[in-house]
Scaffold this active site. Structure first.
Site, PDB file in Angstrom:
ATOM      1  N   HIS A   1       4.063  18.361  44.448  1.00 22.83           N
ATOM      2  CA  HIS A   1       2.961  19.503  44.561  1.00 22.83           C
ATOM      3  C   HIS A   1       3.162  20.213  43.174  1.00 22.83           C
ATOM      4  O   HIS A   1       3.415  19.759  42.116  1.00 22.83           O
ATOM      5  CB  HIS A   1       3.549  20.117  45.740  1.00 22.83           C
ATOM      6  CG  HIS A   1       3.741  19.429  47.039  1.00 22.83           C
ATOM      7  ND1 HIS A   1       2.402  18.979  47.698  1.00 22.83           N
ATOM      8  CD2 HIS A   1       4.742  18.935  47.464  1.00 22.83           C
ATOM      9  CE1 HIS A   1       2.812  18.364  48.654  1.00 22.83           C
ATOM     10  NE2 HIS A   1       4.145  18.194  48.783  1.00 22.83           N
TER      11      HIS A   1
ATOM     12  N   GLU B   1      13.239  13.473  50.345  1.00 21.47           N
ATOM     13  CA  GLU B   1      13.020  14.783  51.257  1.00 21.47           C
ATOM     14  C   GLU B   1      14.115  15.300  51.204  1.00 21.47           C
ATOM     15  O   GLU B   1      15.040  15.078  52.243  1.00 21.47           O
ATOM     16  CB  GLU B   1      12.293  14.581  52.707  1.00 21.47           C
ATOM     17  CG  GLU B   1      10.872  13.726  52.460  1.00 21.47           C
ATOM     18  CD  GLU B   1       9.864  14.939  52.273  1.00 21.47           C
ATOM     19  OE1 GLU B   1      10.038  16.237  52.045  1.00 21.47           O
ATOM     20  OE2 GLU B   1       8.815  14.366  52.093  1.00 21.47           O
TER      21      GLU B   1
ATOM     22  N   GLU C   1       7.960  24.816  48.630  1.00 16.79           N
ATOM     23  CA  GLU C   1       8.024  23.447  47.953  1.00 16.79           C
ATOM     24  C   GLU C   1       8.181  23.124  46.618  1.00 16.79           C
ATOM     25  O   GLU C   1       9.115  22.624  46.111  1.00 16.79           O
ATOM     26  CB  GLU C   1       7.409  22.577  49.174  1.00 16.79           C
ATOM     27  CG  GLU C   1       7.812  20.864  48.657  1.00 16.79           C
ATOM     28  CD  GLU C   1       7.069  20.060  49.386  1.00 16.79           C
ATOM     29  OE1 GLU C   1       6.065  20.358  50.190  1.00 16.79           O
ATOM     30  OE2 GLU C   1       7.465  18.773  49.331  1.00 16.79           O
TER      31      GLU C   1
ATOM     32  N   HIS D   1      10.651  15.718  46.853  1.00 15.38           N
ATOM     33  CA  HIS D   1      10.112  16.549  47.918  1.00 15.38           C
ATOM     34  C   HIS D   1      10.847  17.378  48.744  1.00 15.38           C
ATOM     35  O   HIS D   1      12.081  17.168  48.830  1.00 15.38           O
ATOM     36  CB  HIS D   1       9.009  15.598  48.798  1.00 15.38           C
ATOM     37  CG  HIS D   1       7.940  15.314  47.990  1.00 15.38           C
ATOM     38  ND1 HIS D   1       6.638  15.765  48.288  1.00 15.38           N
ATOM     39  CD2 HIS D   1       7.713  14.507  47.051  1.00 15.38           C
ATOM     40  CE1 HIS D   1       5.692  15.269  47.431  1.00 15.38           C
ATOM     41  NE2 HIS D   1       6.169  14.343  46.641  1.00 15.38           N
TER      42      HIS D   1
END
Lengths: 386, 192
Positions: free
Chosen positions: A201, A342, A216, A278
């Site tokens: 992102h 993640e 995030e 992420h």
């Protein structure tokens, strides 16, 4: 009069068992992973009933169709062939290695009927199929394949007739896509390796946002920026898809432009490895843990995922959610081995607090670094192919 | 003659049974299908219709609270001629089982659903993107819940997700959803 009555009775005897047996029938072609074992017990009954009443009807294959399927979660492809047959049959299969890889399937109890003699496929999972009669009441299918299969790569099974849904007895052949044996010839160590890090992102896209308003995009960039100098100290050449809080393609670009801008950084720089960083999120705040995802496109993707996950999971102290195959854009469209990590759930208040600490961010950078070093050492030992 | 009458009586009995069986056939596809789903602890029939109306059974998928798996939930609803739309609408409501979590973002609405060549084209409003909480776990569960719920129908083999009538490459920046997708068995919780 007698004749009519007998016809009605025999018709009823013929139909009723099918009605009853259908209650435990199949979920049909809609469920690509239907297991043959579920159908096996009553197969005999149907066959007995039908062979008694259907002696004069021609037992044959009435239709053949095929489709490529992509698993919604893992992204793994498979080719599914479905043959309709006029009455129950049994199937047997074997793999032939020469002169070219082939899968041979014998359908006992049905002739080829009016289906075509040859079928052509796109070559990704199968090249072609030839259909021949092999003795009385047996059809032999020979599929030419681009790569040799293992027993676990394919499944041949039958599905009983399902009159309620207008489905005849069927033979199903599922063939999974093989991982192409691409040679990478990795050497041990991080020296001179080109590594692209992708902080998830950024810019107009904050990614997931925690209950304490942590974004995030902030955490992913912080970890990537801590990881870069560690890799460089060991002699690796490192590119980040973004070095600050920005969109990689441009502000408010389409999602696909943004993702392809990231894979382009890796593909254009001829990266050896691509690591997308992420932070996870879910509507229920109890969801927690650390996970690594890969897309099975080279013999190295799963190895890269397990090298990293086995290093970051213990270092994080979080629930180990393991490695999983996933149909993710950035790991699918990069040409080199790639993973998406993640590092905890931002929606979990405890993990949100933790990921804001410099200590946790450094631990994650350090353990991804160790995981990458481990990967190159293992990949070098494996040599080129697997 | 007595013999013929006996046979005729038998034939009539059989005919009655057949008619009953055929009438049963007129229920929508889904009614047969859900009976085949192996029973499990988390499955339960809800929204029992008033007695006298023929129900149809629809299976939808909701997530476990840890965001690891999907669990089927069987609903019994009044029969209608658009069971696939009904299934998606059930997916957009909270699960009856409070242990489970609905995966589609709040405000998501079904705009349209058509089936062509065994592919379901399911069109949602843009809240499926705008109200998405992010995270790849959430995105995996959304995509799998939609695909697995619709592929419960025997005539639906693949699902193409659309947003405001258009194909999208991704919902929240992780998953690739630009093409029709097939059922994923691996994400369904086993051995409950």
């Amino acid at each position: 009069m007698h004749r009519l009555v007998m016809t009605i009775i025999s018709l009823a005897i013929f139909l009723l068992p099918l009605q009853v047996s259908n209650a435990a029938g199949d979920a049909a072609v809609g469920a690509p992973d239907a297991k043959p074992a579920l159908q096996a017990p009553s197969l005999k009954n149907d066959a007995a009933v039908l062979s008694k009443l259907d002696k004069n009807a021609k037992k044959q294959i009435t239709a053949l169709r095929w489709a490529n399927h992509i698993d919604a979660v893992t992204g793994l492809s498979k080719l599914r062939l479905v043959l309709d047959v006029s009455s129950p049959v049994t199937v047997g299969s074997s793999i032939i290695g020469s002169p070219v890889p082939q899968l041979s399937v014998d359908i006992k109890g049905a002739g080829p009927g009016d289906i075509k003699n040859t079928y052509e496929f796109d070559g990704r999972i199968a090249e072609s199929l030839t259909v021949t009669a092999a003795g009385a009441d047996t059809t032999r299918l020979i599929m030419q394949l681009p790569l040799m299969l293992d027993e676990s790569d394919y499944k041949v099974f039958t599905l009983r007739a399902d009159p309620a849904n207008n489905k005849p007895f069927r033979v199903v052949i599922d063939i999974g896509q093989k991982i192409p044996p691409i040679k990478f010839n990795f050497t041990a160590g991080l020296k001179d390796k080109v590594i692209v890090l992708d902080p998830g992102h950024g810019g107009s896209d904050p990614g997931a946002v925690g209950p304490g308003k942590t974004m995030e995009k902030t955490i992913t960039l912080a970890v990537a920026q801590r990881l870069k100098p560690l890799l460089e100290k060991s002699g690796a050449k490192v590119f980040l898809t973004r070095n600050d809080d920005r969109d990689v393609f441009g502000p408010n670009a389409s999602a696909v432009d943004e993702l392809s801008a990231r894979t382009t950084v890796a593909n254009n720089n001829k990266a050896d490895i691509f690591v997308s960083i992420h932070i996870n999120s879910f509507t229920n705040p109890i969801a927690s843990g650390i996970a690594t995802y890969y897309y099975q496109k080279t013999p190295y993707d799963a190895l890269l995922a397990s090298s990293i996950q086995s290093s970051i999971a213990p270092a994080s102290g979080l629930l180990n959610r393991g490695i999983n195959a996933a149909n993710f854009y950035v790991i699918k469209r990069t040409v080199m081995p790639a993973v998406l990590t993640e590092l905890g759930f931002i929606s979990n208040p405890d993990e949100e607090k933790l990921m804001n600490t410099a200590d946790f961010q450094q631990k994650m950078a350090q353990s991804i670094y160790l995981g990458l070093d481990k990967f190159f050492n293992q990949a070098a030992r494996l040599g080129g192919g697997q | 003659m007595a013999h013929t009458r006996k046979l005729l009586f038998l034939a009539l009995m059989v005919l009655t049974l057949l008619v009953a069986a055929c009438a049963n056939d007129k229920t929508p596809d889904i009614s047969k299908l859900t009976e085949n789903t192996p029973p499990s602890a988390d499955q339960q029939a809800v929204n029992q219709p008033p007695t006298g109306q023929a129900p149809m059974r629809i299976t939808v998928y909701h997530a476990t609270p840890d965001a690891m798996y999907l669990v089927p939930e069987v609903h019994s609803v009044d029969k209608n001629d658009h069971p696939a739309k009904t299934a998606v609408e059930l997916l957009l409501t909270d699960p009856a089982n409070k242990q489970l979590t609905r995966v589609l973002p709040t405000g998501t609405k079904l705009k349209n659903l058509t089936v062509r060549d065994h592919i379901a084209y399911v069109d949602f409003n843009d809240k499926i993107i705008k109200n998405n909480v992010g995270g790849s776990a959430t995105e995996i569960l959304i995509v799998a819940a939609v695909v697995n719920t619709l592929t419960e129908f025997p005539d639906i083999h693949k699902v193409q997700i659309l947003v405001e009538g258009k194909t999208v490459e991704t919902l929240s920046g992780h998953m690739s959803v630009g093409q029709p997708l097939s059922r994923s068995e691996g994400i369904i919780k086993k051995n409950m």
